[in-house]
Structures are given as C-alpha cells and as structure tokens.
Design an enzyme around this catalytic site. Structure first.
Site, short mmCIF file in Angstrom:
data_model
loop_
_atom_site.label_atom_id
_atom_site.label_comp_id
_atom_site.label_asym_id
_atom_site.label_seq_id
_atom_site.Cartn_x
_atom_site.Cartn_y
_atom_site.Cartn_z
N ASP A 14 0.80 -1.23 0.00
CA ASP A 14 0.00 0.00 0.00
C ASP A 14 0.84 1.28 0.00
O ASP A 14 0.41 2.31 0.53
CB ASP A 14 -0.96 0.04 1.22
N LYS A 17 2.31 2.20 -5.05
CA LYS A 17 3.04 1.70 -6.23
C LYS A 17 2.22 1.86 -7.51
O LYS A 17 2.76 2.13 -8.56
CB LYS A 17 3.36 0.20 -6.09
N GLY A 41 -4.04 -4.50 -4.67
CA GLY A 41 -5.04 -3.54 -5.12
C GLY A 41 -4.31 -2.27 -5.49
O GLY A 41 -3.95 -1.49 -4.63
N HIS A 42 -4.02 -2.11 -6.77
CA HIS A 42 -3.23 -0.95 -7.21
C HIS A 42 -4.16 0.13 -7.77
O HIS A 42 -4.84 -0.07 -8.77
CB HIS A 42 -2.19 -1.39 -8.24
N GLN A 220 2.37 -6.11 -3.14
CA GLN A 220 2.61 -6.10 -1.68
C GLN A 220 3.92 -5.34 -1.40
O GLN A 220 4.22 -4.42 -2.13
CB GLN A 220 2.64 -7.52 -1.09
P1 IMP Z 1 -2.71 -12.68 1.79
O1 IMP Z 1 -1.70 -12.18 0.84
O2 IMP Z 1 -4.13 -12.42 1.37
O3 IMP Z 1 -2.48 -14.11 2.18
O4 IMP Z 1 -2.55 -11.85 3.17
C1 IMP Z 1 -1.39 -11.97 3.98
C2 IMP Z 1 -1.01 -10.62 4.58
O5 IMP Z 1 -0.58 -9.75 3.54
C3 IMP Z 1 -2.16 -9.90 5.27
O6 IMP Z 1 -1.65 -9.15 6.34
C4 IMP Z 1 -2.67 -8.95 4.19
O7 IMP Z 1 -3.32 -7.84 4.74
C5 IMP Z 1 -1.36 -8.57 3.55
N1 IMP Z 1 -1.52 -8.16 2.16
C6 IMP Z 1 -1.73 -8.93 1.08
N2 IMP Z 1 -1.80 -8.19 -0.03
C7 IMP Z 1 -1.62 -6.92 0.34
C8 IMP Z 1 -1.54 -5.69 -0.38
O8 IMP Z 1 -1.64 -5.62 -1.61
N3 IMP Z 1 -1.33 -4.57 0.38
C9 IMP Z 1 -1.17 -4.62 1.72
N4 IMP Z 1 -1.22 -5.75 2.43
C10 IMP Z 1 -1.44 -6.89 1.74
#
Ligand code: IMP
Length: 431
Positions: A14, A17, A41-42, A220
């Site tokens: 977040d 990017k 989520g970009h 991420q």
């Molecule tokens: P997962 O990727 O859905 O398995 O989530 C694992 C961890 O990564 C959690 O804390 C999510 O909130 C975090 N996470 C996954 N994708 C994103 C992202 O695009 N932005 C911020 N946090 C993310």
C-alpha cells in the site's frame, strides 16, 4: 542508463506503487507482474477516473504496453476475466495486449474456502483471496497450472482430486461443512479458460526474445515477503526482489540490466496482524488514517498507521539492493506539529539497528525516534524541491542520508501528474 526497471514496495504494501508504475510505464514497452495475485489492489487515477487493478499489471492502462501475468503469480480466472472485461467496457483494449504464463498456478474456489477456514483458526489477517492456500498447493505439488487446462480430462481429474482432498481436510480434520460442486467448478474453470486460451503462452520465452524495455511491478511489499518479512504475518510469495527470477523464469543475470527502485510512504501503514514497532494506537494514528485515507483497496479494512520506520526501510534497501527510493504521501504529514522516524529499536537494554527475524523481539521492541519539527504548510501538488518547506526538506534529507540511497522522486498527490523528480540530489540516471 539501465534498460529495465524493477519497482517494489519497500514497506508492508500500500505504498502507492500503482500510481508510480502507471506514470513510469509510459517509458516501457512491457509491464510484468510476477508474484501474488488478487490480494493486490493498485489504485490509479487517470484524468479524474479511478481504476483499481488486482491482477493485471498496472502499466496495461497505457495503450502501447504489453502486460505480462508471469509464472510466479497465482491467478483467479474469474477475477482475471472480470478485470479484463471491465477495462474493455471502459474503453481500454486489453485482450490483444495481455499475455498469461502457461506456468502460472490457479486460485480455485476451494482455496478461498481454505483461506477463510485457516483464518478462523489462527488469524494472519489475509485478504481471503485464496492466495496462501494456492501457494500451499503449488509447493505441495497439487496445484493446477494454466497449461493443465489445455487438456480437459486432466483438468477434470485434478479438480476432482483436489476437491476430495479439501473436503476431507474440512470435514475430517477441521469438522467444518464443505460444499462445492465438482461439475460446476470444472465448467466455470473451462469457460474462463476458453476466454483466455489464446492469450496464454510461455511468458519466459516471450520475455527472453523481447527487445523492448520492461518494467517489473512488485506487489505487496518487502516487509510482507515470505522469507524476508515479518513471518508468519506475511503474504505467501517473495514480494521483494528475491521473487523476480523464480516469478518470471528469467535468469538472475537478466536483472543486471535493471534499476531497482522501491516506493515508501513518508510514514508507515500495514493491514492485517503482525508486528509493527512504530504503530500509533492513539489519536495521532487516527489522524494519519483519516488524512491519508488509509483504508484497504482490496478489502476496505482500516489500515494500522504509525511513524516512518527507518530500520524496516533500511532492511528493504539492503534486501533489494535499491538504487533509488520514491516517497509518497508526504502531504499527509503536512499539518503535524511534530513528525518522527525510528532510527533503531530498543530491546532489553540493547540497541537494535538491523531489522531482526525474531517475532518475539519485534513485538516487544521499542522504537528509538528522531524527532522533526512539523512544517505545518501544504506540500500537496508541489512541483520542485524549492516549493517544499525547509522542515520537510530536512525530513527527506535525513531519510536519504540514513538509507544511503537517493530519493529519486516525490509523489505529491494521487493524480498521474502530481509528482516531481529530485534533480538536485545525487541521482542522475533517471529514466
Ligand atoms: P494474503 O496475501 O491475502 O495471504 O494476506 C497476507 C497478509 O498480507 C495480510 O496481512 C494482508 O493484509 C497482507 N496483504 C496482502 N496483499 C496486500 C496488499 O496488496 N497490500 C497490503 N497488504 C497486503
């Protein structure tokens, strides 16, 4: 000048990017996503219109680019088709520019069921998009790859076997109800595959043959990297530079022709559970959340907010061997009386300068802060260093000196044109 560019998240995701990739991809002919899936989520604002991309590379919004969904991604075909069709409906042609790796693994409906089930048993705070279970299946060698779908009989067998496996796991191990219909899952998967079939290929081969400039778009952030982040409170892929080679199938040497930049906010946020040493659980944290509109682009969850963590940021600089940093959302700090950044942690009387692996330590570590006088003036929309208040400049210079990496750009608002390059500071080799 290096040919390619790798753009990563330097924090817990977040960082903004989406906007940066969007504006930089004007100079690249191909844009690649290589890890993660629809958990990303970009957000991009183009001519006042907002786009949130989850699976497609953000650079696809530029009509001259090829977009690559590379082999390290886990792909939810329902969402991929929906995302492509929704862009097409908004007048952005995607079908003839997108290429999907035949080695990419699928996120199946049963992965999402397992994601919810695992979350109920031990909270990570995932996005519930089935990402972790899909990678579990991949590394447990029961995943389904895009190339498997070429053979309907094989696909049927694999889906049947996986459904049985998940059913046993849910009912016999977790004593939870389970209901997914084999025929429905199979039919839907094959329907989606029909739509993307012509766009699937060996994207590694394609990239090796491609002569143009390529932008690799990390999703991420480094602190969510499965190996280098705050494990187990991480995502299930290598979100740092470590994931580039396996995620694309390109040899590590390929990336000697790339610049490595990462994006960081001027403060820190994270969603989900896990250690966050500089978190502010008071009204200052609340103020950051409200001013920064810190709510997840994928899940809408409020983000946890805190001061800039330079210990974590230096970890990202080192792990990724960064050539440059891009700072976003400085304006969120505009009206604070005081601004802080952690320069080390204190734990049991010791000063910790390097980001540790130990969760116990991270959970109890107290940040040692450097304090800055707030500038209390707007920096939003600034177009040059000269327009920044002296205190804000001092803050940025401190960050740069601490990290020993040049800040190459400041983003000063959400729109494509709200940014400027840092001409005066060391970085010359801008793209
Ligand atoms: P997962 O990727 O859905 O398995 O989530 C694992 C961890 O990564 C959690 O804390 C999510 O909130 C975090 N996470 C996954 N994708 C994103 C992202 O695009 N932005 C911020 N946090 C993310």
């Amino acid at each position: 000048m290096k040919k390619h560019l790798v753009l990563l998240g330097a924090q817990w995701g977040d960082e903004g990017k989406g906007k940066i990739v969007d504006l930089l991809s004007a100079d690249f002919e191909a844009v690649v996503r290589y890890q993660g899936g629809s958990n990303a989520g970009h957000t991009v604002v183009v001519n006042g219109e907002k786009f949130i991309l989850h699976l497609l590379p953000t650079g696809i919004l530029h009509p001259h680019t090829f977009g690559i969904v590379a082999q390290g991604m886990v792909v939810d075909l329902d969402l991929l088709v929906e995302e492509i069709e929704s862009l097409e409906n908004r007048g952005i042609k995607v079908w003839d520019r997108i290429l999907i790796s035949d080695r990419a693994h699928l996120v199946m409906p049963y992965h999402k069921i397992l994601d919810s089930l695992f979350e109920r048993r031990g909270k990570i705070g995932t996005t519930l998009r089935g990402i972790g279970p899909s990678y579990m299946f991949k590394y447990g060698r029961r995943g389904i790859r895009v190339s498997d779908l070429e053979d309907p009989d094989r696909s049927y067998r694999l889906i049947k076997d996986n459904l049985g496996f998940v059913q046993d796991l849910c009912e016999k191990v977790y004593c939870e109800n389970y209901s997914l219909n084999l025929e429905e899952v199979f039919e839907k998967t094959m329907q989606n595959y029909k739509k993307i079939k012509d766009r699937t290929t060996d994207t590694t081969r394609w990239l090796l043959d491609f002569k143009g400039r390529v932008l690799f778009e990390g999703a991420q952030g480094t602190m969510l990297d499965v190996d280098m982040g705050t494990y187990p409170y991480v995502t299930s892929s290598n979100a740092s530079a470590l994931g580039l080679s396996s995620g694309t199938g390109l040899p590590p040497k390929y990336f000697s022709h790339a610049n490595f930049w990462a994006v960081s906010k001027a403060y820190t946020t994270r969603v989900g559970e896990g250690p966050f040493p500089t978190e502010l659980k008071d009204e200052l944290g609340e103020k950051l959340r409200e001013r920064g509109k810190e709510y997840g682009a994928t899940t809408g969850r409020p983000r946890r907010c805190g001061w800039l963590d330079l210990v974590a940021l230096r970890h990202a600089v080192e792990v990724n061997a960064l050539d440059g940093i891009i700072i976003t959302k400085l304006d969120v700090l505009d009206f604070f009386e005081e601004v802080k950044a952690s320069v080390a942690y204190q734990y049991e009387g010791k000063v910790i300068e390097h980001f540790p692996a130990s969760l116990s330590l991270l959970e109890r570590a107290k940040p040692i802060y450097k304090s800055f006088k707030g500038w209390q003036k707007s920096t939003k929309g600034a177009k040059s260093l000269g327009e920044l208040p002296e205190e804000a400049l001092g803050y940025l210079e401190f960050i740069q000196n601490y990290l020993q990496v040049p800040i190459v750009m400041l983003s000063t608002g959400p729109a494509r044109d709200e940014f400027f390059w840092f001409e005066k500071l060391a970085y010359q080799e801008r793209i």
